[in-house]
Motif scaffolding. Structure first.
Motif, PDB file in Angstrom:
ATOM      1  N   GLY A   1      -8.504   5.877   9.966  1.00  0.00           N
ATOM      2  CA  GLY A   1      -7.440   4.940   9.576  1.00  0.00           C
ATOM      3  C   GLY A   1      -6.534   5.533   8.514  1.00  0.00           C
ATOM      4  O   GLY A   1      -6.815   6.599   7.950  1.00  0.00           O
ATOM      5  N   LEU A   2      -5.419   4.857   8.265  1.00  0.00           N
ATOM      6  CA  LEU A   2      -4.426   5.353   7.307  1.00  0.00           C
ATOM      7  C   LEU A   2      -4.586   4.641   5.972  1.00  0.00           C
ATOM      8  O   LEU A   2      -5.031   3.485   5.918  1.00  0.00           O
ATOM      9  CB  LEU A   2      -3.015   5.106   7.850  1.00  0.00           C
ATOM     10  CG  LEU A   2      -2.657   5.877   9.119  1.00  0.00           C
ATOM     11  CD1 LEU A   2      -1.364   5.341   9.719  1.00  0.00           C
ATOM     12  CD2 LEU A   2      -2.523   7.359   8.828  1.00  0.00           C
ATOM     13  N   LYS A   3      -4.197   5.328   4.930  1.00  0.00           N
ATOM     14  CA  LYS A   3      -4.222   4.688   3.607  1.00  0.00           C
ATOM     15  C   LYS A   3      -3.158   3.596   3.574  1.00  0.00           C
ATOM     16  O   LYS A   3      -2.043   3.804   4.096  1.00  0.00           O
ATOM     17  CB  LYS A   3      -3.909   5.721   2.525  1.00  0.00           C
ATOM     18  CG  LYS A   3      -5.090   6.592   2.163  1.00  0.00           C
ATOM     19  CD  LYS A   3      -4.706   7.577   1.083  1.00  0.00           C
ATOM     20  CE  LYS A   3      -5.878   8.502   0.800  1.00  0.00           C
ATOM     21  NZ  LYS A   3      -5.493   9.679   0.029  1.00  0.00           N
TER      22      LYS A   3
ATOM     23  N   ALA B   1       2.916   6.202   5.838  1.00  0.00           N
ATOM     24  CA  ALA B   1       1.777   7.110   6.040  1.00  0.00           C
ATOM     25  C   ALA B   1       2.267   8.492   6.487  1.00  0.00           C
ATOM     26  O   ALA B   1       1.767   9.518   6.020  1.00  0.00           O
ATOM     27  CB  ALA B   1       0.834   6.522   7.086  1.00  0.00           C
TER      28      ALA B   1
ATOM     29  N   LEU C   1      -3.228  15.927   6.078  1.00  0.00           N
ATOM     30  CA  LEU C   1      -3.824  14.721   6.645  1.00  0.00           C
ATOM     31  C   LEU C   1      -4.652  13.984   5.593  1.00  0.00           C
ATOM     32  O   LEU C   1      -4.680  12.766   5.558  1.00  0.00           O
ATOM     33  CB  LEU C   1      -4.738  15.098   7.825  1.00  0.00           C
ATOM     34  CG  LEU C   1      -4.131  14.907   9.211  1.00  0.00           C
ATOM     35  CD1 LEU C   1      -3.221  16.056   9.544  1.00  0.00           C
ATOM     36  CD2 LEU C   1      -5.228  14.791  10.241  1.00  0.00           C
TER      37      LEU C   1
ATOM     38  N   ALA D   1      -2.910  11.336   3.665  1.00  0.00           N
ATOM     39  CA  ALA D   1      -2.464  10.104   4.326  1.00  0.00           C
ATOM     40  C   ALA D   1      -3.607   9.283   4.904  1.00  0.00           C
ATOM     41  O   ALA D   1      -3.441   8.094   5.175  1.00  0.00           O
ATOM     42  CB  ALA D   1      -1.492  10.460   5.448  1.00  0.00           C
ATOM     43  N   VAL D   2      -4.750   9.929   5.077  1.00  0.00           N
ATOM     44  CA  VAL D   2      -5.849   9.269   5.791  1.00  0.00           C
ATOM     45  C   VAL D   2      -6.879   8.751   4.804  1.00  0.00           C
ATOM     46  O   VAL D   2      -7.127   9.384   3.774  1.00  0.00           O
ATOM     47  CB  VAL D   2      -6.486  10.286   6.777  1.00  0.00           C
ATOM     48  CG1 VAL D   2      -7.747   9.736   7.378  1.00  0.00           C
ATOM     49  CG2 VAL D   2      -5.487  10.624   7.871  1.00  0.00           C
TER      50      VAL D   2
ATOM     51  N   ALA E   1      -8.649  19.946  10.209  1.00  0.00           N
ATOM     52  CA  ALA E   1      -7.312  19.458  10.578  1.00  0.00           C
ATOM     53  C   ALA E   1      -6.269  19.942   9.577  1.00  0.00           C
ATOM     54  O   ALA E   1      -5.156  20.319   9.959  1.00  0.00           O
ATOM     55  CB  ALA E   1      -7.312  17.933  10.644  1.00  0.00           C
TER      56      ALA E   1
ATOM     57  N   PHE F   1      -1.325  14.454  14.070  1.00  0.00           N
ATOM     58  CA  PHE F   1      -1.173  13.278  13.199  1.00  0.00           C
ATOM     59  C   PHE F   1      -0.380  12.172  13.908  1.00  0.00           C
ATOM     60  O   PHE F   1      -0.785  11.007  13.915  1.00  0.00           O
ATOM     61  CB  PHE F   1      -0.473  13.669  11.897  1.00  0.00           C
ATOM     62  CG  PHE F   1      -0.313  12.519  10.948  1.00  0.00           C
ATOM     63  CD1 PHE F   1      -1.363  12.123  10.122  1.00  0.00           C
ATOM     64  CD2 PHE F   1       0.861  11.796  10.888  1.00  0.00           C
ATOM     65  CE1 PHE F   1      -1.243  11.046   9.261  1.00  0.00           C
ATOM     66  CE2 PHE F   1       1.002  10.714  10.032  1.00  0.00           C
ATOM     67  CZ  PHE F   1      -0.060  10.340   9.213  1.00  0.00           C
TER      68      PHE F   1
ATOM     69  N   LYS G   1       0.060  11.732  17.045  1.00  0.00           N
ATOM     70  CA  LYS G   1      -0.636  11.210  18.231  1.00  0.00           C
ATOM     71  C   LYS G   1      -1.818  10.326  17.827  1.00  0.00           C
ATOM     72  O   LYS G   1      -1.942   9.195  18.291  1.00  0.00           O
ATOM     73  CB  LYS G   1      -1.125  12.399  19.085  1.00  0.00           C
ATOM     74  CG  LYS G   1      -1.888  12.000  20.327  1.00  0.00           C
ATOM     75  CD  LYS G   1      -0.915  11.619  21.408  1.00  0.00           C
ATOM     76  CE  LYS G   1      -1.602  11.328  22.720  1.00  0.00           C
ATOM     77  NZ  LYS G   1      -2.286  10.045  22.728  1.00  0.00           N
ATOM     78  N   VAL G   2      -2.659  10.871  16.959  1.00  0.00           N
ATOM     79  CA  VAL G   2      -3.928  10.189  16.654  1.00  0.00           C
ATOM     80  C   VAL G   2      -3.729   9.033  15.685  1.00  0.00           C
ATOM     81  O   VAL G   2      -4.270   7.939  15.901  1.00  0.00           O
ATOM     82  CB  VAL G   2      -4.950  11.203  16.080  1.00  0.00           C
ATOM     83  CG1 VAL G   2      -6.220  10.495  15.656  1.00  0.00           C
ATOM     84  CG2 VAL G   2      -5.256  12.277  17.108  1.00  0.00           C
ATOM     85  N   PHE G   3      -2.953   9.249  14.653  1.00  0.00           N
ATOM     86  CA  PHE G   3      -2.867   8.218  13.609  1.00  0.00           C
ATOM     87  C   PHE G   3      -1.673   7.276  13.792  1.00  0.00           C
ATOM     88  O   PHE G   3      -1.725   6.128  13.376  1.00  0.00           O
ATOM     89  CB  PHE G   3      -2.806   8.876  12.229  1.00  0.00           C
ATOM     90  CG  PHE G   3      -4.075   9.585  11.880  1.00  0.00           C
ATOM     91  CD1 PHE G   3      -5.197   8.872  11.476  1.00  0.00           C
ATOM     92  CD2 PHE G   3      -4.174  10.953  12.006  1.00  0.00           C
ATOM     93  CE1 PHE G   3      -6.388   9.514  11.188  1.00  0.00           C
ATOM     94  CE2 PHE G   3      -5.347  11.612  11.713  1.00  0.00           C
ATOM     95  CZ  PHE G   3      -6.470  10.888  11.314  1.00  0.00           C
TER      96      PHE G   3
ATOM     97  N   PHE H   1       3.469  11.483  23.828  1.00  0.00           N
ATOM     98  CA  PHE H   1       3.979  12.861  23.733  1.00  0.00           C
ATOM     99  C   PHE H   1       5.500  12.886  23.798  1.00  0.00           C
ATOM    100  O   PHE H   1       6.153  13.699  23.145  1.00  0.00           O
ATOM    101  CB  PHE H   1       3.376  13.731  24.840  1.00  0.00           C
ATOM    102  CG  PHE H   1       1.902  13.968  24.671  1.00  0.00           C
ATOM    103  CD1 PHE H   1       1.381  14.363  23.447  1.00  0.00           C
ATOM    104  CD2 PHE H   1       1.016  13.783  25.723  1.00  0.00           C
ATOM    105  CE1 PHE H   1       0.015  14.573  23.273  1.00  0.00           C
ATOM    106  CE2 PHE H   1      -0.340  13.986  25.566  1.00  0.00           C
ATOM    107  CZ  PHE H   1      -0.841  14.382  24.334  1.00  0.00           C
TER     108      PHE H   1
ATOM    109  N   LEU I   1      -6.305  19.761  18.805  1.00  0.00           N
ATOM    110  CA  LEU I   1      -7.571  19.039  19.011  1.00  0.00           C
ATOM    111  C   LEU I   1      -8.674  19.991  19.473  1.00  0.00           C
ATOM    112  O   LEU I   1      -9.843  19.828  19.103  1.00  0.00           O
ATOM    113  CB  LEU I   1      -7.368  17.914  20.039  1.00  0.00           C
ATOM    114  CG  LEU I   1      -6.535  16.734  19.536  1.00  0.00           C
ATOM    115  CD1 LEU I   1      -6.228  15.765  20.668  1.00  0.00           C
ATOM    116  CD2 LEU I   1      -7.250  16.005  18.410  1.00  0.00           C
ATOM    117  N   GLU I   2      -8.285  20.990  20.252  1.00  0.00           N
ATOM    118  CA  GLU I   2      -9.268  21.988  20.712  1.00  0.00           C
ATOM    119  C   GLU I   2      -9.831  22.762  19.517  1.00  0.00           C
ATOM    120  O   GLU I   2     -11.043  23.000  19.429  1.00  0.00           O
ATOM    121  CB  GLU I   2      -8.570  22.943  21.707  1.00  0.00           C
ATOM    122  CG  GLU I   2      -9.470  23.967  22.358  1.00  0.00           C
ATOM    123  CD  GLU I   2     -10.523  23.343  23.258  1.00  0.00           C
ATOM    124  OE1 GLU I   2     -11.506  24.026  23.546  1.00  0.00           O
ATOM    125  OE2 GLU I   2     -10.348  22.171  23.665  1.00  0.00           O
TER     126      GLU I   2
ATOM    127  N   LEU J   1     -10.040  21.697  16.507  1.00  0.00           N
ATOM    128  CA  LEU J   1     -10.896  20.779  15.745  1.00  0.00           C
ATOM    129  C   LEU J   1     -12.276  20.660  16.400  1.00  0.00           C
ATOM    130  O   LEU J   1     -13.302  20.639  15.724  1.00  0.00           O
ATOM    131  CB  LEU J   1     -10.240  19.401  15.643  1.00  0.00           C
ATOM    132  CG  LEU J   1      -8.940  19.320  14.848  1.00  0.00           C
ATOM    133  CD1 LEU J   1      -8.466  17.879  14.747  1.00  0.00           C
ATOM    134  CD2 LEU J   1      -9.136  19.874  13.451  1.00  0.00           C
TER     135      LEU J   1
END
Lengths: 148, 168
Positions: free
Chosen positions: A18-20, B17, B93, B96-97, B114, B126, B128-130, B135, B157-158, B160
């Motif tokens: 999740g994001l902050k 974010a 990341l 922001a995460v 990452a 970032f 795509k996932v968050f 695309f 992703l590969e 990671l």
């Protein structure tokens, strides 16, 4: 070799973090700043509408002016160069001429000497037919104007 | 609700974010977010004509972040100072995460891996996932073809996955 779904797992694992959250009050500060810019923007919705209306009025005035100018130019040309202007008038439709002929024949035109008018008109039509040109209704009306 | 409020409800938090990812936590991201919404405020009418508003607002945010970075680096004198700011340029990341739970050691590894990705792959992952962009939207936001965005994301992703496997 990738196993099916393996990439998805990495994606899901990352996504689970999740994001902050944004700091409190950021929304209000941001919207206030944007609102100030919006208020002083060159093109507000009201100004845009006003602009569209003004544009429509200008376009209508311009088109109207062009039409009036063209009509005036036509009249002037008819006065200054009657022969040339008459040539540009659309050929008369027989449907236009027939009521006129009937009117002249019945004597309801208010023209004295309707019979004389009819005679002139008939001769004119014959001469034009001979020249393979049918006179315009407007031209006939102009000719008949003098018969009073 | 005004159009700007509606825009903020839809994209405000996500843009923040993204800007934290690009610029790091703190005032910079907030300032640039305000710049983004000021720019959008001037184009509220035009926004109705935009085919993909989500990609558009991310593109605006990306441009504003780049503009901010250029300004910031331009003000600083000397190569030394510039190279010390490269960490900001590459994005993070971790900034922001949300922090993983103490038990989530695997996630910690993932986050570290990452952050070690090349910038363009990191950004694609970032977004795509968050941020949940497609695309095509990533491509539109970053000014690249959708296929390139997909490749960057896939390679990222590969890497990671490999980092996680090596750790195991």
């Amino acid at each position: 070799m990738n196993r099916p779904g393996e990439r998805f797992d990495v994606e899901r694992a990352l996504g689970s973090l999740g994001l902050k959250p944004a700091p409190g009050g950021l929304r209000d500060r941001t919207l206030a700043a944007a609102g100030r810019v919006r208020a002083s923007a060159a093109l507000t919705p009201g100004k845009a509408l006003l602009g569209l209306v003004a544009l429509a009025v200008i376009a209508a005035a311009s088109l109207g002016d062009t039409a009036v100018s063209r009509a005036q130019a036509g009249r002037l040309r008819a006065m200054l160069e009657p022969n040339k202007a008459a040539a540009e008038v659309r050929p008369a439709d027989p449907a236009d001429i027939e009521p006129l002929l009937a009117e002249v024949a019945s004597g309801t035109t208010g023209i004295d000497g309707a019979g004389m008018g009819l005679g002139v008109l008939t001769r004119l039509l014959e001469s034009r037919r001979a020249a393979a040109a049918v006179p315009a209704a407007a031209e006939l009306r102009e000719i008949l104007k003098g018969w009073d | 609700m005004t159009e700007l409020e509606d825009l903020y409800e839809r994209y405000g938090e996500k843009l923040h974010a993204y800007l934290v990812f690009r610029l790091g936590p703190g005032q910079d991201a907030e300032d640039v977010l305000q710049d983004v919404f000021c720019r959008l405020a001037r184009r509220v009418l035009g926004m109705r004509l935009v085919r993909d508003p989500r990609a558009f607002v991310f593109r605006v945010a990306r441009n504003e972040a780049n503009r901010f970075l250029r300004r910031k680096i331009g003000r600083r004198a000397g190569e030394q100072e510039m190279s010390s700011r490269l960490d900001i340029l590459t994005g993070s990341l971790r900034a922001a995460v949300a922090e993983p739970a103490p038990s989530g050691e695997g996630l910690e590894v993932l986050l570290s891996a990452a952050d070690a990705l090349p910038q363009e792959q990191k950004e694609a992952v970032f977004l795509k996932v968050f941020e949940g962009l497609t695309f095509r939207e990533i491509g539109a936001a970053c000014g690249i073809p959708a296929d390139t965005a997909a490749s960057r994301c896939r390679y990222g992703l590969e890497k990671l996955r490999k980092a996680l496997e090596e750790r195991k």
